[in-house]
Design an enzyme around this catalytic site. Sequence first.
Site, short mmCIF file in Angstrom:
data_model
loop_
_atom_site.label_atom_id
_atom_site.label_comp_id
_atom_site.label_asym_id
_atom_site.label_seq_id
_atom_site.Cartn_x
_atom_site.Cartn_y
_atom_site.Cartn_z
N ASP A 1 56.89 1.06 11.97
CA ASP A 1 57.94 1.14 12.99
C ASP A 1 59.02 0.14 12.60
O ASP A 1 58.73 -1.03 12.35
CB ASP A 1 57.31 0.72 14.33
N ASP B 1 62.92 2.89 15.86
CA ASP B 1 62.93 2.73 17.31
C ASP B 1 64.34 2.95 17.87
O ASP B 1 65.32 2.45 17.29
CB ASP B 1 62.46 1.30 17.62
N GLU C 1 63.43 7.83 16.68
CA GLU C 1 63.09 8.04 18.10
C GLU C 1 64.38 8.37 18.87
O GLU C 1 65.29 7.55 18.92
CB GLU C 1 62.45 6.80 18.71
N HIS D 1 53.00 6.16 22.84
CA HIS D 1 52.63 4.96 23.62
C HIS D 1 53.55 4.73 24.82
O HIS D 1 53.36 3.77 25.55
CB HIS D 1 52.68 3.75 22.68
N ASP D 2 54.56 5.57 24.99
CA ASP D 2 55.47 5.45 26.14
C ASP D 2 55.25 6.54 27.17
O ASP D 2 55.98 6.60 28.16
CB ASP D 2 56.94 5.55 25.67
C1 NOJ Z 1 61.00 2.48 22.37
C2 NOJ Z 1 59.56 2.13 22.16
O1 NOJ Z 1 58.84 3.30 21.90
C3 NOJ Z 1 59.10 1.41 23.39
O2 NOJ Z 1 57.71 1.21 23.42
C4 NOJ Z 1 59.84 0.10 23.47
O3 NOJ Z 1 59.50 -0.56 24.68
C5 NOJ Z 1 61.34 0.30 23.42
N1 NOJ Z 1 61.75 1.26 22.44
C6 NOJ Z 1 62.05 -0.97 23.09
O4 NOJ Z 1 61.83 -1.29 21.75
#
Ligand code: NOJ
Length: 534
Positions: free
Chosen positions: A100, A202, A264, A324-325
Site C-alpha cells: 500500500d 491510497d 483506490e 478493510h473499510d
Molecule cells: C483509505 C484507506 O483504505 C482507509 O483505511 C484509510 O483510513 C484512509 N484511506 C486514509 O488513509
Amino acid sequence: MTEKALWWQKGIIYQIYPRSYQDRTGNGIGDLWGVRERLDYIVDLGVDAIWFSPIYPSPMKDFGYDVSDYVDINPMFGGMDAFDRLLEDAHKKGLKVIIDLVPNHTSDQHAWFKESRCSKDNPKRDWYIWADPKPDGSPPNNWLSFFGGPAWTYDEKTEQYYLHQFVPEQPELNYRNPEVKQAMLDVIDFWMKKGVDGLRVDVIWLMMKDEQLRDNPPNPDWDGVNPFNSIIHKYNMGLPEVHDLIKEFRAVLDRYPDRFMVGEIYQPNEELMTYYGDNDECHTPYNMQLINTEWNAKKVREAVDAYEAILPEGAQPNWVLGNHDQHRTASRIGRDQARVANMLLLTLRGTPTTYYGEELGMTNAVIPPEFVQDPPAVNQPEIAHIVGRDPERTPMQWDDSPNAGFSEAGVQTWLPVNENYLYINVKEEKEDEFSFLALYKALTKLRRTEPALNMGSYRSVDAGDDEIFAFVREYEGEDSFLVVLNFTNRIKTLDMSEISRTAEIAVSTDMLSEGPVKLGALIMAGNQGLVLRI
Ligand code: NOJ
C-alpha cells in the site's frame, strides 16, 4: 489479449490486513513473521498476489495509514528483515507482493511534517497545505474530514491551519510543490528496486486540491445521516491536475518489468475510467460496485453491464467484494448469498480481489464498547454502526483453539476474535468438502485453468427471470462457461436452451450438484449459483 497475459491481468489478489492475519510475536497484533508462516495456505487458496495494507512505521492513529517513514517497515511487524524474507519466500512460491502506498498524507510524526510545523519559513513549510484562519479565527474553508469534524486543525505555534481529510494526525502533502512530488517518486523507486510487484495507491483521487481552497457547495440531496455527505466534495477530490501526478507515479513503475498499480477510487464509472489515462495511469482503478450496488440480480447485472460497456478498449477490469473499510460481505448480504457473491467475483472478467477471511465467509464481529478504536467510530458514536471499521478487521480465524490460532491462548488480541470462530475457521472448513473454503478453492482452481474464465469475453444473457443473473464467458477455441446465479432463497426453474441444450456442472455453490444438466428446464435451488461448461 493473448495467452501471454500478465500476472495482474489473469491473477487473483488477496488482501491482508497485517494487524489481523497471524501474530507470531505474541503481542496480540499480527506481524510479517506470522504471514510468512501462512504462505502455503495462501498458495493453496489459488490466489496469485498478496496486497498488504500499510506496514510502514506508524503511530497507528489510523492503523498504519498514518505513515511516519515511507522507506522502512514497522518494527512491530518485524522490520525490514521480516519483509525481505517474506518477499523472497513469497516470490519463491510464485506469489506477487503488492504494498500500500499512502501518498496523500503522512503521519504528523513524519520528519517532513515535524519540520514543516516548526515555523512559517521552514524550507518544508510548503510541503503541506497550510492556510490562514478566516478573520473570525475559523478554518480557511468548509471542507470536512471523512472521519468527522472539519478538515483543518489549528497550529497554535505558527497561527495557521493545516489540512487533513482523515484524522488530525494525518496532515496532507502539497503536490503543487515539485520537491514533494520528487520525494514520493523516490519512495516509489525505492520499493520497485526492492522488488515489490505492485502498489495499491491510497485515496489516489484525493491527491490534488483546489489551489484557491474554495468552499465546497452544499449537497441538496444529503440524507441527514453522515455530516461528511452534507457537502459536495468538488474542490478537494478528483481534480484534473491529479492525472498528471498519477502519470508520473506510473512512469516510475514502468521503468521496471511487470509492475502493477491499482488506485483506490470511489467514483462513478465515467470518472473512474479517466484513471486509466491513455494506458499511462492506473493499470486498473479499483471498481467498488459490488460493494455499493444493492444486492439483487437486476441491479448487479445492470452495474456489471454498465461497467463493461464503458471500459476503454483493452482496459483491465477488476472486481472487489470487500476490504478493510467495508462491512464484511457475509454480513451485508448473508452467508448464503456470500457464496453466490464469491462465485460472481471469481467468474467475472477482470482482476478479482478478496479480503482475507472472505474465503471462509467471515462475518462482522460485535465490538464491545471498550474495544472500539477506529477513529470514525470513536469520533461519531451515533453513526459508529455505519462508519466504524473495527467489525471487519478482527483476527483471521485459523482454528477453534482460544484466539482462533491467530495469537497464543491467553493473549489479549488487539480486536476481539469473532465469537463464531468455533465453526467459521480454516481448520474446520478444510475438513468439510462442502464448506465456504472448499467452494472458494474450487472456483479459483477452475478460473486458473480455464482461459474463458481468466481471459475470455463477457456477455450477460437473459434467464427469463429478473431475480437471476446469468452470463457467458468465452475464449476462442476453448470451453465456454455459462454462470447462473440465483439471488433469492427460492427454487427457480429456468429455460436457457437458447444458449445451449445441455451443459455440465463445473462448480455449484452447494459443492454437491454435479454432472450434466438440461438447460431447457434448469432447476436452481435457493441461493444457488452454477458455473456450467457449455
Ligand atoms: C483509505 C484507506 O483504505 C482507509 O483505511 C484509510 O483510513 C484512509 N484511506 C486514509 O488513509
